[in-house]
Design an enzyme around this catalytic site. Structure first.
Site, mmCIF file in Angstrom:
data_model
loop_
_atom_site.group_PDB
_atom_site.id
_atom_site.type_symbol
_atom_site.label_atom_id
_atom_site.label_comp_id
_atom_site.label_asym_id
_atom_site.label_seq_id
_atom_site.Cartn_x
_atom_site.Cartn_y
_atom_site.Cartn_z
ATOM 1 N N ARG A 1 -6.756 11.261 -0.087
ATOM 2 C CA ARG A 1 -7.501 9.993 -0.126
ATOM 3 C C ARG A 1 -8.928 10.216 0.384
ATOM 4 O O ARG A 1 -9.236 11.244 0.991
ATOM 5 C CB ARG A 1 -6.821 8.905 0.702
ATOM 6 N N SER B 1 -1.870 16.459 10.240
ATOM 7 C CA SER B 1 -1.043 16.560 9.037
ATOM 8 C C SER B 1 -1.863 16.876 7.793
ATOM 9 O O SER B 1 -1.311 17.100 6.720
ATOM 10 C CB SER B 1 -0.279 15.242 8.817
ATOM 11 N N ASP C 1 10.422 -23.543 10.563
ATOM 12 C CA ASP C 1 11.814 -23.463 11.023
ATOM 13 C C ASP C 1 11.866 -23.160 12.515
ATOM 14 O O ASP C 1 12.673 -22.358 12.975
ATOM 15 C CB ASP C 1 12.556 -22.387 10.225
#
Length: 890
Positions: free
Chosen positions: A496, A516, A686
């Site tokens: 990327r 990484s 709710d």
């Protein structure tokens, strides 16, 4: 059922909790049963069920005579559902009612069946049977089944004809659609009228919504005087229908019609009426009061208009748009407003430009020769103040028309923004970037300051390696300018690109991990760099542990095949929830599995997609976090944060009596939850104790987003919130906004303090509760005090006008006297002591056994689904997306 089938008892006034007079555990157990039994799953639509009402009746779309309409209307007045309707709405509902013809001993509906139709008896007699015993006989103009117009509730009795009978009936879908269409049109028309008035054009969307909710409608007959010349007024009138004549003394000045308005100065100045206004014909006016607006916004409309105008000017300015929200607000609060009439001098020749920053928020300024020099939203003297120039005004400047100016003194400006403009805005850029990173969301202001001081600036030339794959990670990079490539060294593939206002390497600040991937500069790159050693000096051990836990929840590299079931922890209408463990990381999660056959049978595809969309937007310490979703041929899955704890309802039973401090803590947490949701236009719908978990450190977490919705403006759907917590505007079907959640929060606050709900504490019949909620009358216990204006806060939250509940903004709500002493930031950083820490059994053994003796996930879930009832799937409609679940792909 109709009121004739029900005996109604008044709710007793609750007494403050004490150990002698109130059995709290019994009372709360009763309320628990009410909550669990009163409502169906909120995602279930009535359209998902087969009709069960009057199956064998002949149904006609019969035209109605005036006598029919009068007959039906008289029957409707017995029910609060219809009493809240306007004449237009009631007529429309009656017009949509169908005619049912039944023979003797035909069943209209059976006890415990789920129906959707309300009936009015036109002719004949019907019997009401409960548990095979006749309990009542119904005759013409009596009615029954009204609760079905609100939601799916099992019928409380069987109703059967005794003789040839005919009924007028309307089903829930028709009823709700009719109201929605009329209300939506009415809302759109009212909004258009409001937005056409200049004084309101400066208001933002939330403020406009509040105005619309506060409008009153008044009718005036021909010749009726609406306002009198010389009287002091505080109401603005907007003509919605009809016409009026405006006169001064004995002289008629002009006629005004639909869309015209009068009395706008009354909202700003409480001024004297300059004319008499008289209705020419039957006239409908919308009215808005000055006092109501002040209550609504927490300040006067005039101040709101001035501040909104300054905000617009600030947003347009190249310098001020770089300030933070806090700096913005401080600037607004230190400004002084000056109002000038035509020709008054605004600025004098010879004054230094940098002494005051002047914001032109209304009108224009002209020189003595009539040249327009400054226009609305211009900011004068700002450049000179920032650059420290000593320029002076070369001319006098005067007001053209009515002019409003906001003055900010030079010293006040720099104090408000926090020092030197250039240094402050550079730091703002860094802070803006840092706040995008979830890792830093829970730092205090002091820790943020230390973080900014620790940032270093580094420049990288084109193709420079910023760090290499498999190197130890020790720093976070924030890109000020330029672009970098993230490269997989093993495949030499570009993963990327990362550009300005983005970041990389944040995990290395907490975890001892190797990089990484390789990151390489493409062109010149300028970065802020934060080193791990500097970051660790800022954190205490508790915050470090908290952040490590939060960043672990950001890890979406989890595969469903890496999860083993520990045990089942929940069952719902659609899905089952399992405690699962990751086979490598040993981390625990909650996995909700939803069977696709059920989804198709109930046509719940859109609901699940919406739930996923909502959960992906939420990242808050007090709300359950979605980590990832998966799908396979049989199911879709939600992988969620595992909350080890107890339900708040059960905690309230354990505590017996909440102290004021405990009630304050839980209420503050609820408002922080709602603030996060409402900032994202998410209404929860709710809110009650059973949807809040208390985790293993005693902090509340909001769970279950099956009823949540993203809304802009209004929505009309009735959802499955228990009746004791439902806002009145949801019940009536007139449309509701985010403020319905504040009502539920107000119910919970009352419950925390007085161990009872304010409406229908002793009622199990939802219809009776709805009637009480709709009336809006509640009482405080006789021995309740108003210390720190707590009664005022509860009354505000339980106001029938939804717009008045918030008090203007969340900041206003959080600064209410009752919350004095609450440290809102410390709640988010989990630094405050909690009222109750659950004592929980260890799950270590179960987790270890799951790792040792794991079974295939599908096998475990299939076994759990074995006794599930799955209705027959409905025919697929044209245009149905067979790949609806694509977004769930892990």
């Amino acid at each position: 059922m109709g009121s004739c089938l029900r005996t109604t008892s008044k709710s007793k006034i609750p007494v403050l909790p004490n150990h002698e007079g109130l059995d709290l555990s019994e009372a709360k157990a009763k309320l628990s049963r009410k909550i669990k039994q009163s409502m169906p799953d909120p995602r279930l639509s009535s359209d998902c069920k087969e009709p069960t009402d009057a199956k064998f009746a002949i149904v006609q779309d019969k035209s109605k005579s005036k006598a029919d309409i009068s007959f039906i209307s008289a029957a409707l007045t017995k029910h609060f559902i219809f009493n809240s309707l306007t004449e237009e709405q009631r007529e429309s509902v009656i017009n949509h009612m169908k005619y049912y013809i039944l023979e003797p001993r035909e069943v209209v509906f059976e006890q415990n069946s789920v129906g959707s139709t309300f009936f009015v008896i036109a002719h004949g007699k019907l019997e009401v049977i409960i548990d095979e015993k006749r309990v009542n006989v119904l005759r013409p103009q009596e009615s029954f089944g009204e609760l079905a117009l609100l939601h799916d509730t099992p019928r409380s009795a069987t109703v059967r004809t005794i003789e040839n009978s005919s009924l007028w009936g309307v089903d829930r879908k028709t009823f709700r659609n009719t109201l929605e269409q009329i209300n939506a049109l009415n809302y759109a028309e009212n909004r258009g009228l409001i937005e056409s008035i200049p004084v309101f054009k400066i208001l933002n969307n939330a403020q406009i919504e509040s105005l619309i909710a506060s409008i009153a409608t008044n009718m005036y007959s021909p010749g009726q005087v609406i306002v009198n010349e010389g009287e002091t007024g505080d109401l603005l009138y907007i003509i919605k229908q009809g016409s009026v004549i405006c006169s001064q003394g004995e002289k008629d000045i002009k006629t005004m019609e639909k869309g015209d308005y009068f009395g706008e100065q009354a909202l700003l100045y409480n001024s004297v009426r300059t004319a008499t206004i008289t209705a020419v014909e039957n006239t409908k006016c919308l009215t808005i009061g000055r006092a109501e607006l002040t209550k609504l916004f927490g300040t006067s409309l005039q101040l709101i208009v001035h501040k909104n105008s300054q905000r617009i000017a600030f947003d347009k300015n190249v310098y001020l748009k770089k300030l933070t929200k806090t700096q913005f607000e401080k600037l607004l609060n230190c400004s002084e407003i000056q109002e000038l009439k035509e020709g008054e001098k605004a600025i004098s020749e010879g004054i230094r430009k940098c002494d005051n920053i002047i914001v032109l928020i209304k009108g224009e300024l002209q020189s003595e020769d009539g040249e327009i020099v400054y226009k609305v939203f211009d900011i004068i003297g700002l450049d000179e103040a920032i650059q420290a120039f000593d320029d002076i005004f070369q001319k006098d400047y005067y007001a053209k028309g009515d002019v409003h100016l906001a003055f900010i003194k030079n010293s006040a400006f720099f104090e408000a923004i926090g020092g030197d403009y250039h240094k402050v805005t550079t730091n703002n850029d860094a802070i803006k970037l840092l706040k995008k990173i979830p890792l830093f969301r829970y730092l205090s202001e002091e820790q943020f300051e230390s973080l900014i001081q620790s940032l270093r600036t580094e420049n990288f030339k084109n193709d420079a390696i910023i760090f290499a794959q498999n190197q130890p990670g020790e720093s976070l990079f924030l890109i000020k300018s330029g672009r970098v490539e993230v490269i997989d060294k093993d495949t030499n593939r570009i993963l990327r690109n990362i550009t300005k206002d983005d970041y990389f390497g944040e995990r290395s600040l907490l975890f001892d991990k190797f990089r990484s991937a390789t990151v390489k500069a493409k062109g010149e790159v300028n970065c802020w760099v934060l080193y791990k050693s500097d970051f660790m000096r800022i954190l205490d051990e508790k915050l470090k542990k908290l952040l490590m836990k939060r960043i672990e929840l950001q890890d979406d590299n989890i595969n469903i095949h890496d999860l083993y079931v520990v045990n089942q922890i929940g069952t719902g209408t659609f899905g089952n929830v399992f405690l699962v463990i990751h086979k490598q990381k040993k981390s625990l999660y909650a996995l909700k599995a939803v069977n696709k056959k059920k989804v198709r049978a109930y046509e719940m595809e859109d609901n699940l997609l919406l739930e996923r969309k909502i959960l992906l937007q939420i990242d808050h310490m007090l709300i359950s976090k979605l980590i990832k979703t998966f799908k396979d041929d049989k199911r879709v899955y939600f992988l969620l944060e595992y909350i080890r704890g107890m339900n708040l309802f059960d905690v309230l039973r354990k505590l017996d009596v909440l102290t004021v401090a405990d009630a304050k803590f839980y209420t503050a947490c609820i408002f922080l939850m709602l603030e996060h949701l409402h900032e994202r236009d998410i209404i929860y719908r709710d809110l009650h104790p059973m949807n809040i978990m208390i985790d293993d450190e005693g902090y509340p977490k909001l769970i279950d987003f099956g009823a949540a919705k993203i809304i802009k403006g209004r929505t009309y759907t009735i959802v499955g919130i228990p009746p004791h917590y439902m806002a009145p505007e949801i019940i009536t079907g007139h449309g509701y906004t985010l403020s319905a959640d504040y009502w539920s929060a107000g119910i919970m606050l009352y419950e925390f303090l007085y161990a009872a709900v304010p409406f229908g504490e002793e009622e199990n019949d939802p219809y009776v509760v709805y009637e009480m909620v709709q009336q809006g009358k509640f009482l405080f216990p006789p021995n309740a005090d108003n210390k720190d204006k707590i009664k005022d806060l509860i009354t505000q939250l339980l106001c029938k006008n939804p717009a008045a509940r918030l008090g203007g903004t969340f900041d206003n709500l959080k600064s209410h006297p009752w919350f004095i002493g609450i440290n809102w930031e410390k709640i988010l950083r989990r630094e405050l002591p909690t009222p109750y820490v659950p004592i929980l059994p260890s799950i270590l053994h179960d987790a270890e056994m799951a790792l040792k003796n794991h079974k295939p996930l599908d096998e475990v879930i299939t076994k759990a689904e074995k006794h599930d009832e799955i209705p027959k799937p409905r025919p697929v409609k044209e245009g149905f997306n067979v790949n609806w679940d694509e977004e769930f792909k892990g």
